[in-house]
Write a protein that holds these residues in place. Sequence first.
Motif, PDB file in Angstrom:
ATOM      1  N   ALA A  41      -5.604  38.375 104.650  1.00  0.00           N
ATOM      2  CA  ALA A  41      -6.137  37.017 104.499  1.00  0.00           C
ATOM      3  C   ALA A  41      -7.658  37.026 104.595  1.00  0.00           C
ATOM      4  O   ALA A  41      -8.348  36.324 103.841  1.00  0.00           O
ATOM      5  N   ASN A  42      -8.183  37.832 105.502  1.00  0.00           N
ATOM      6  CA  ASN A  42      -9.630  37.936 105.672  1.00  0.00           C
ATOM      7  C   ASN A  42     -10.277  38.455 104.387  1.00  0.00           C
ATOM      8  O   ASN A  42     -11.337  37.962 103.960  1.00  0.00           O
ATOM      9  N   ALA A  43      -9.625  39.420 103.739  1.00  0.00           N
ATOM     10  CA  ALA A  43     -10.167  39.954 102.488  1.00  0.00           C
ATOM     11  C   ALA A  43     -10.176  38.886 101.400  1.00  0.00           C
ATOM     12  O   ALA A  43     -11.133  38.780 100.622  1.00  0.00           O
ATOM     13  N   GLN A  66     -14.017  34.462 109.085  1.00  0.00           N
ATOM     14  CA  GLN A  66     -13.768  35.895 108.936  1.00  0.00           C
ATOM     15  C   GLN A  66     -13.961  36.627 110.258  1.00  0.00           C
ATOM     16  O   GLN A  66     -13.173  37.500 110.618  1.00  0.00           O
ATOM     17  N   ASN A  67     -14.992  36.254 110.993  1.00  0.00           N
ATOM     18  CA  ASN A  67     -15.225  36.870 112.296  1.00  0.00           C
ATOM     19  C   ASN A  67     -14.091  36.536 113.262  1.00  0.00           C
ATOM     20  O   ASN A  67     -13.578  37.401 113.976  1.00  0.00           O
ATOM     21  N   ASP A  68     -13.689  35.260 113.278  1.00  0.00           N
ATOM     22  CA  ASP A  68     -12.608  34.833 114.168  1.00  0.00           C
ATOM     23  C   ASP A  68     -11.298  35.538 113.846  1.00  0.00           C
ATOM     24  O   ASP A  68     -10.495  35.819 114.738  1.00  0.00           O
ATOM     25  N   GLY A  73      -6.810  39.383 115.075  1.00  0.00           N
ATOM     26  CA  GLY A  73      -6.220  40.709 114.902  1.00  0.00           C
ATOM     27  C   GLY A  73      -6.302  41.543 116.172  1.00  0.00           C
ATOM     28  O   GLY A  73      -5.332  42.216 116.544  1.00  0.00           O
ATOM     29  N   SER A  74      -7.436  41.482 116.859  1.00  0.00           N
ATOM     30  CA  SER A  74      -7.591  42.220 118.107  1.00  0.00           C
ATOM     31  C   SER A  74      -6.620  41.713 119.168  1.00  0.00           C
ATOM     32  O   SER A  74      -6.022  42.495 119.912  1.00  0.00           O
ATOM     33  N   ASP A  75      -6.462  40.389 119.234  1.00  0.00           N
ATOM     34  CA  ASP A  75      -5.511  39.782 120.169  1.00  0.00           C
ATOM     35  C   ASP A  75      -4.113  40.350 119.923  1.00  0.00           C
ATOM     36  O   ASP A  75      -3.430  40.802 120.852  1.00  0.00           O
ATOM     37  N   LEU A  76      -3.691  40.352 118.672  1.00  0.00           N
ATOM     38  CA  LEU A  76      -2.344  40.824 118.342  1.00  0.00           C
ATOM     39  C   LEU A  76      -2.194  42.326 118.533  1.00  0.00           C
ATOM     40  O   LEU A  76      -1.088  42.812 118.799  1.00  0.00           O
ATOM     41  N   ALA A  77      -3.272  43.074 118.400  1.00  0.00           N
ATOM     42  CA  ALA A  77      -3.219  44.528 118.557  1.00  0.00           C
ATOM     43  C   ALA A  77      -3.318  44.956 120.020  1.00  0.00           C
ATOM     44  O   ALA A  77      -3.368  46.156 120.301  1.00  0.00           O
ATOM     45  N   ILE A 131      -5.221  31.105  97.575  1.00  0.00           N
ATOM     46  CA  ILE A 131      -4.663  32.444  97.804  1.00  0.00           C
ATOM     47  C   ILE A 131      -4.859  32.832  99.266  1.00  0.00           C
ATOM     48  O   ILE A 131      -3.941  33.333  99.923  1.00  0.00           O
ATOM     49  N   ALA A 132      -6.049  32.572  99.801  1.00  0.00           N
ATOM     50  CA  ALA A 132      -6.295  32.852 101.220  1.00  0.00           C
ATOM     51  C   ALA A 132      -5.375  32.024 102.102  1.00  0.00           C
ATOM     52  O   ALA A 132      -4.810  32.527 103.081  1.00  0.00           O
ATOM     53  N   ARG A 133      -5.204  30.738 101.754  1.00  0.00           N
ATOM     54  CA  ARG A 133      -4.360  29.841 102.554  1.00  0.00           C
ATOM     55  C   ARG A 133      -2.920  30.341 102.613  1.00  0.00           C
ATOM     56  O   ARG A 133      -2.315  30.398 103.690  1.00  0.00           O
ATOM     57  N   THR A 134      -2.362  30.713 101.470  1.00  0.00           N
ATOM     58  CA  THR A 134      -0.966  31.141 101.470  1.00  0.00           C
ATOM     59  C   THR A 134      -0.794  32.477 102.182  1.00  0.00           C
ATOM     60  O   THR A 134       0.252  32.732 102.783  1.00  0.00           O
ATOM     61  N   THR A 135      -1.832  33.310 102.169  1.00  0.00           N
ATOM     62  CA  THR A 135      -1.773  34.568 102.914  1.00  0.00           C
ATOM     63  C   THR A 135      -1.822  34.297 104.413  1.00  0.00           C
ATOM     64  O   THR A 135      -1.113  34.941 105.199  1.00  0.00           O
TER      65      THR A 135
END
Length: 197
Positions: A41-43, A66-68, A73-77, A131-135
Motif C-alpha cells: 500500500a505504501n508503494a 507513508q512514514n506512518d 509495519g514495525s508495530d506488526l513486526a 488503488i492505494a485505498r483498496t490495498t
Amino acid sequence: MVKLNRIYTRTGDDGTTGLVRGPRRAKHDLRVAAYGTIEEANAFIGQARLYTTSMPKIDRLLGRIQNDLFDVGSDLATPGEDAPDAPKSLRVTAVQTAWIEQEIDQYNDALAPLKSFVLPGGTPTSAALHIARTTVRRAERIVVELASIEPDVSPEAIRYLNRLSDLLFVLGRVTNANGDKDVLWVPGNNTRTAKDN
C-alpha cells in the motif's frame, strides 16, 4: 535509526524471515503477509504522489502517511510485550489515527454529498489513490484475521488502517476536481438486453 550496510543477507533463502523479535517466521505467515501488504500500500501511495507534485498540501499529507505506514509495519513486526527493562517498542498511537480523522473531516466538508458509489477513475491521481485505498483495505482484512489468531495485534493499527482507507477515498474525490469528475455507479445499468439498448 536503522542502518543497512548490506541489502542481501541470504538468511531468507530458506523461506523464512525475521521479525523485530521472536522466532523466524515463514514468508507466507499471516503476520508477514500483514506488514508486507502495508508495504505494498505504501508503494502505491508513492506512485500516487507522482501525480500530486502540483498539490503540495496533499503531497505532504501522503508523505506523512507513508512514514506512518512504516510505523504500522514495525508495530506488526514486533509481537509480544516489551520486557520490563527493554526500550519501548514502536507502536501506532491514537494520535496518528486522530490526525487522519481530522484530515478526513477537513477535506470531506468541501465535497458535495454522494448520490451513488464511486467507481475508481476520473483522473489519474484519483485512480492511483483508489488503488492505494483498496490495498489498504486488503491489509486491514489481513490484520483483522491475524488478530483473530494472535492476541497481541494492536487494535490501534486496525483503527488506523480503517481510517486511512476512508481518507484515501476522500482524497480520490478531492483529486477528481472535488467530486465533479467522479465516476458514479449506476445500479443495474447493464442488465438490459442488447435489443433494449
